[in-house]
Motif scaffolding. Structure first.
Motif, PDB file in Angstrom:
ATOM      1  N   TYR A  41       6.315   7.208   3.547  1.00  9.34           N
ATOM      2  CA  TYR A  41       7.313   6.134   3.542  1.00  9.34           C
ATOM      3  C   TYR A  41       6.645   4.759   3.699  1.00  9.34           C
ATOM      4  O   TYR A  41       7.005   3.788   3.029  1.00  9.34           O
ATOM      5  CB  TYR A  41       8.306   6.356   4.676  1.00  9.34           C
ATOM      6  N   ARG A  42       5.657   4.672   4.586  1.00 12.08           N
ATOM      7  CA  ARG A  42       5.033   3.387   4.895  1.00 12.08           C
ATOM      8  C   ARG A  42       4.034   2.948   3.839  1.00 12.08           C
ATOM      9  O   ARG A  42       3.818   1.740   3.652  1.00 12.08           O
ATOM     10  CB  ARG A  42       4.333   3.479   6.254  1.00 12.08           C
ATOM     11  N   PRO A  60       3.781   2.636   0.479  1.00 14.93           N
ATOM     12  CA  PRO A  60       4.096   1.605  -0.520  1.00 14.93           C
ATOM     13  C   PRO A  60       4.485   0.269   0.097  1.00 14.93           C
ATOM     14  O   PRO A  60       4.521  -0.745  -0.601  1.00 14.93           O
ATOM     15  CB  PRO A  60       5.283   2.204  -1.288  1.00 14.93           C
ATOM     16  N   ARG A  61       4.779   0.266   1.379  1.00  9.19           N
ATOM     17  CA  ARG A  61       5.265  -0.932   2.062  1.00  9.19           C
ATOM     18  C   ARG A  61       4.196  -1.627   2.887  1.00  9.19           C
ATOM     19  O   ARG A  61       4.409  -2.747   3.352  1.00  9.19           O
ATOM     20  CB  ARG A  61       6.449  -0.551   2.983  1.00  9.19           C
ATOM     21  N   GLU A  62       3.062  -0.960   3.106  1.00  5.37           N
ATOM     22  CA  GLU A  62       2.026  -1.501   3.975  1.00  5.37           C
ATOM     23  C   GLU A  62       0.664  -1.445   3.277  1.00  5.37           C
ATOM     24  O   GLU A  62       0.039  -0.389   3.198  1.00  5.37           O
ATOM     25  CB  GLU A  62       1.985  -0.724   5.287  1.00  5.37           C
ATOM     26  N   SER A 114      -2.305   1.557   2.169  1.00  3.82           N
ATOM     27  CA  SER A 114      -2.613   1.790   0.760  1.00  3.82           C
ATOM     28  C   SER A 114      -4.074   1.455   0.459  1.00  3.82           C
ATOM     29  O   SER A 114      -4.758   2.177  -0.279  1.00  3.82           O
ATOM     30  CB  SER A 114      -1.679   0.945  -0.111  1.00  3.82           C
ATOM     31  N   GLU A 128      12.931   7.579   6.817  1.00  3.93           N
ATOM     32  CA  GLU A 128      13.719   6.349   6.903  1.00  3.93           C
ATOM     33  C   GLU A 128      14.570   6.333   8.170  1.00  3.93           C
ATOM     34  O   GLU A 128      14.717   5.292   8.824  1.00  3.93           O
ATOM     35  CB  GLU A 128      14.602   6.203   5.667  1.00  3.93           C
TER      36      GLU A 128
END
Length: 214
Positions: free
Chosen positions: A89-90, A92-94, A98, A202
Motif C-alpha cells: 500500500y505504501r 506507490p505513495r512513498e 520505492s 487501507e
C-alpha cells in the motif's frame, strides 16, 4: 533542541529528495545537482549531513525495512501478512520505499551497497518462528525458507506489475499471493481467522491516522 530538530528535518528533506531522484532516474543517472534542486536547499547543508551520493543512497536503504503501522495481533501470522500488505500500500505513495527497491535491483547500486532483502527476510522469519512456536504453522513449514520465498515472490510481483502498461493494484496482487501461499503453511483453524483482504492495509492506515490525531 530546536537546532537538533531542524537538523533532523533537513536530513529528512535530503533523503526524501534523493529517494525521488533515485526512483525516477536510477542510481547512475542521479546527480547531486538534481537532488539539491529537488530539496530546495544549499550544497553546504547537504554536505553537512551527507558527503556524497553514495552516502545518500545508503541513507535511503537504511530507511527501507519498516514495520510502521503494524500493531500486535492475536496471531503472529497476521502481523506477517500486515507487513507485506502495508508495504504494498505504501510503496506507490512513498518514494523512500520505492527507491530502496530501485536501488536493490540496480546492478551498480547493488554492487556498491548490497540490498535490504536479507533484513526483510530476517524480519519475516522472526515472526514466523514465533508463529510456529504458537502452533499457527503446519509442522513441515521452515520459517526462514518461507520468509525468503515470500520476499522473493513479493519483489517479483511488484516488478512485474510495475512493468505492465496498465499495472494492477499491488495490494490486490499481494493479497492474491497470500491466498496461494497460506493454505499450504497455516493450520486450518488459524487460516480461517486471518485477514488477507486487499482492503486491510487501507483500514490499518486509517486507524493509525485516527489514533495519531486523537
Amino acid at each position: 533542541m530546536a537546532r537538533q530538530q531542524r537538523a533532523i528535518r533537513t536530513r529528512r528533506i535530503f533523503l526524501e529528495a534523493a529517494a525521488e531522484v533515485f526512483d525516477e532516474h536510477g542510481y547512475d543517472a542521479a546527480t547531486i545537482a538534481a537532488i539539491l534542486e529537488r530539496a530546495g536547499l544549499t550544497r553546504g547543508a547537504l554536505y553537512f549531513h551527507f558527503t556524497s551520493k553514495e552516502e545518500l543512497a545508503r541513507g535511503v536503504l537504511q530507511e527501507a525495512v519498516t514495520s510502521d503501522g503494524v500493531s500486535p495481533q492475536t496471531f503472529k501470522l497476521q502481523e506477517w501478512v500486515d507487513i507485506a500488505l502495508l508495504l504494498a500500500y505504501r510503496l506507490p505513495r512513498e518514494p523512500m520505499l520505492s527507491a530502496s527497491i530501485r536501488l536493490s535491483i540496480d546492478p551498480r547500486a547493488r554492487s556498491l551497497f548490497g540490498t535490504r532483502w536479507p533484513d526483510w527476510i530476517s524480519l519475516g522469519a522472526g515472526l514466523l518462528v514465533k508463529a510456529k512456536e504458537r502452533g499457527e504453522l503446519l509442522p513441515h513449514v521452515d520459517p526462514e525458507a518461507t520468509s525468503r520465498l515470500l520476499v522473493g515472490a513479493w519483489t517479483g510481483v511488484q516488478l512485474v506489475t510495475e512493468s505492465m502498461s496498465e499495472p494492477p493494484d499491488l495490494v490486490s496482487e499481494i493479497s492474491a499471493l497470500f491466498e496461494l501461499i497460506l493454505p499450504n503453511a497455516v493450520v486450518p483453524g488459524v487460516l480461517a481467522r486471518l485477514d488477507t483482504s486487499p482492503h486491510r492495509a487501507e483500514r490499518i492506515m486509517e486507524e493509525n491516522r485516527v489514533a495519531a490525531a486523537s
